[in-house]
Design a protein around this motif. Structure first.
Motif, PDB file in Angstrom:
ATOM      1  N   TYR A 180       0.440  -1.605   0.031  1.00 41.79           N
ATOM      2  CA  TYR A 180      -0.295   0.479  -0.548  1.00 41.79           C
ATOM      3  C   TYR A 180       0.567   1.180  -0.026  1.00 41.79           C
ATOM      4  CZ  TYR A 180      -3.432   3.541   1.200  1.00 41.79           C
ATOM      5  OH  TYR A 180      -4.664   3.949   1.612  1.00 41.79           O
ATOM      6  N   LEU A 181       2.241   1.041   0.471  1.00 45.11           N
ATOM      7  CA  LEU A 181       2.777   1.993   1.126  1.00 45.11           C
ATOM      8  C   LEU A 181       3.488   2.541  -1.072  1.00 45.11           C
ATOM      9  CD1 LEU A 181       4.403   2.125   4.089  1.00 45.11           C
ATOM     10  CD2 LEU A 181       2.697   3.454   3.545  1.00 45.11           C
ATOM     11  N   LEU A 182       3.600   1.807  -1.452  1.00 44.72           N
ATOM     12  CA  LEU A 182       4.520   1.536  -2.310  1.00 44.72           C
ATOM     13  C   LEU A 182       3.485   1.918  -3.423  1.00 44.72           C
ATOM     14  CD1 LEU A 182       6.605  -1.457  -2.175  1.00 44.72           C
ATOM     15  CD2 LEU A 182       7.432   0.690  -2.473  1.00 44.72           C
ATOM     16  N   TYR A 183       2.306   1.688  -3.374  1.00 40.92           N
ATOM     17  CA  TYR A 183       0.950   2.526  -3.764  1.00 40.92           C
ATOM     18  C   TYR A 183       1.308   3.473  -3.805  1.00 40.92           C
ATOM     19  CZ  TYR A 183      -3.419   3.444  -5.336  1.00 40.92           C
ATOM     20  OH  TYR A 183      -4.754   3.861  -5.485  1.00 40.92           O
ATOM     21  N   ARG A 184       1.251   4.693  -3.417  1.00 40.74           N
ATOM     22  CA  ARG A 184       0.334   5.326  -2.436  1.00 40.74           C
ATOM     23  C   ARG A 184       1.668   5.787  -3.119  1.00 40.74           C
ATOM     24  NH1 ARG A 184      -3.927   7.594  -1.516  1.00 40.74           N
ATOM     25  NH2 ARG A 184      -3.469   9.099  -0.922  1.00 40.74           N
ATOM     26  N   ALA A 185       3.053   5.849  -2.818  1.00 37.61           N
ATOM     27  CA  ALA A 185       4.177   6.485  -3.913  1.00 37.61           C
ATOM     28  C   ALA A 185       3.977   6.745  -4.824  1.00 37.61           C
ATOM     29  CB  ALA A 185       5.447   5.624  -3.126  1.00 37.61           C
ATOM     30  N   ARG A 186       3.602   5.881  -6.007  1.00 33.40           N
ATOM     31  CA  ARG A 186       3.545   5.681  -7.273  1.00 33.40           C
ATOM     32  C   ARG A 186       2.530   6.437  -8.066  1.00 33.40           C
ATOM     33  NH1 ARG A 186       4.121   0.335  -6.719  1.00 33.40           N
ATOM     34  NH2 ARG A 186       2.060   0.128  -7.633  1.00 33.40           N
ATOM     35  N   SER A 187       1.194   6.770  -6.988  1.00 34.29           N
ATOM     36  CA  SER A 187       0.163   6.956  -8.314  1.00 34.29           C
ATOM     37  C   SER A 187       0.023   8.616  -7.494  1.00 34.29           C
ATOM     38  CB  SER A 187      -1.259   6.768  -6.402  1.00 34.29           C
ATOM     39  OG  SER A 187      -0.764   7.192  -5.038  1.00 34.29           O
ATOM     40  N   PHE A 188      -0.490   9.487  -8.418  1.00 33.15           N
ATOM     41  CA  PHE A 188      -1.145  10.781  -8.405  1.00 33.15           C
ATOM     42  C   PHE A 188      -2.086  11.091  -9.195  1.00 33.15           C
ATOM     43  CE2 PHE A 188       0.785   8.346 -12.720  1.00 33.15           C
ATOM     44  CZ  PHE A 188      -0.752   8.930 -13.091  1.00 33.15           C
ATOM     45  N   LYS A 189      -2.372  12.083  -8.572  1.00 30.46           N
ATOM     46  CA  LYS A 189      -3.916  12.919  -8.647  1.00 30.46           C
ATOM     47  C   LYS A 189      -3.921  13.539 -10.750  1.00 30.46           C
ATOM     48  CE  LYS A 189      -5.743  12.896  -4.184  1.00 30.46           C
ATOM     49  NZ  LYS A 189      -6.490  13.666  -3.195  1.00 30.46           N
ATOM     50  N   LEU A 190      -5.029  14.605 -10.538  1.00 29.66           N
ATOM     51  CA  LEU A 190      -5.487  14.961 -12.190  1.00 29.66           C
ATOM     52  C   LEU A 190      -3.752  15.201 -12.577  1.00 29.66           C
ATOM     53  CD1 LEU A 190      -8.403  16.327 -11.816  1.00 29.66           C
ATOM     54  CD2 LEU A 190      -7.804  14.527 -13.267  1.00 29.66           C
ATOM     55  N   HIS A 191      -3.178  16.081 -12.095  1.00 27.50           N
ATOM     56  CA  HIS A 191      -2.406  16.808 -12.763  1.00 27.50           C
ATOM     57  C   HIS A 191      -1.352  16.046 -13.979  1.00 27.50           C
ATOM     58  CE1 HIS A 191      -0.259  15.855  -8.771  1.00 27.50           C
ATOM     59  NE2 HIS A 191       1.362  15.726  -9.496  1.00 27.50           N
TER      60      HIS A 191
END
Length: 261
Positions: free
Chosen positions: A10-21
């Motif tokens: 989950y921490l790795l996912y959060r580090a990889r994820s991004f939002k609209l920009h």
């Protein structure tokens, strides 16, 4: 898979994820902004969540037949309905995401591989009343509880198929012209997941959407998710951690997105 491994994932996912920009695909940008992140209310939400509340206080004990990988928390053959609702039903956040996806794309033929108590089935059916939702459940007693919920909500566009997916999936696929939307939650092991995915591919088309549940649930599910992303028929994927969205659009490049949700 251990709690520590899940935490790291989950921490790795959060580090990889991004939002609209960080999204450059117009299709994914609009889908993320208008559907995935939509935080408004729909009429169906309180209707379906009332069913969840009822199930969480249902102390009936039923015999359970499980053809999949089972539950991580409860592995008894006899279980209370309330315990199944507490541990196996998808949280409202993800049931409502499925509702928004179906509401947005308005598919005509919807498959749900894994009915459980019918909460996600209800969200799928409420979102497209003109669609036909085919929901597959291995356990007859759980399917009966789900049927009670469908009747309570007066959902007439749900067809229940009970039995082992190994025997029930292919015959039902042969009865439909195409598969517009599929939610895979019927078996959390690598080999069956890939087999069911490939079977459903036979009826997929340019605008189909497949939703893979629990893509980080185990090492087998993580392996299946990586293979699905590489499949030549798959065009675009969106990793939302608990679920993965799969698209087959040939009008845009093959791309994989990890988005915060």
């Amino acid at each position: 898979m251990s709690y520590l491994s899940q935490t790291i994932d989950y921490l790795l996912y959060r580090a990889r994820s991004f939002k609209l920009h960080g999204v450059h695909s117009p299709f994914v940008f609009n889908l993320y902004n208008q559907v995935i992140l939509h935080d408004g209310a729909f009429y169906a939400y309180p209707r379906v969540e009332a069913i969840r509340e009822k199930l969480l206080t249902d102390n009936r004990t039923i015999e359970v037949t499980d053809f999949g990988a089972g539950s991580k928390t409860i592995n008894y053959k006899t279980r209370k309905v309330a315990d199944i609702a507490r541990t196996s039903a998808k949280p409202a956040k993800y049931g409502q995401l499925l509702f928004r996806l179906v509401n947005h794309f308005q598919p005509r033929h919807v498959f749900e591989l894994g009915t459980s108590l019918g909460i996600t089935s209800a969200y799928l059916a409420e979102a497209a009343r003109k669609a036909q939702v085919y929901t597959f459940e291995g356990c007859p007693t759980i399917a009966c509880v789900a049927k009670e919920n469908f009747d309570y909500l007066h959902l007439r566009n749900i067809t229940q198929i009970t039995g082992n997916l190994d025997q029930t999936l292919q015959p039902q696929l042969e009865q439909i012209p195409q598969l517009d939307f599929a939610f895979f939650d019927g078996n959390h092991r690598y080999e069956p997941t890939m087999r069911y995915f490939k079977q459903c591919l036979s009826k997929a088309h340019e605008n189909s959407i497949f939703v893979m549940d629990d893509i980080y649930w185990s090492s087998e599910m993580k392996r299946a998710w990586q293979e699905i992303k590489k499949h030549p028929q798959v065009g675009q994927t969106i990793d939302l951690y608990f679920v993965g969205l799969v698209f087959f659009r040939t009008t845009q490049p093959k791309e994989h997105f990890t988005l915060a949700f």
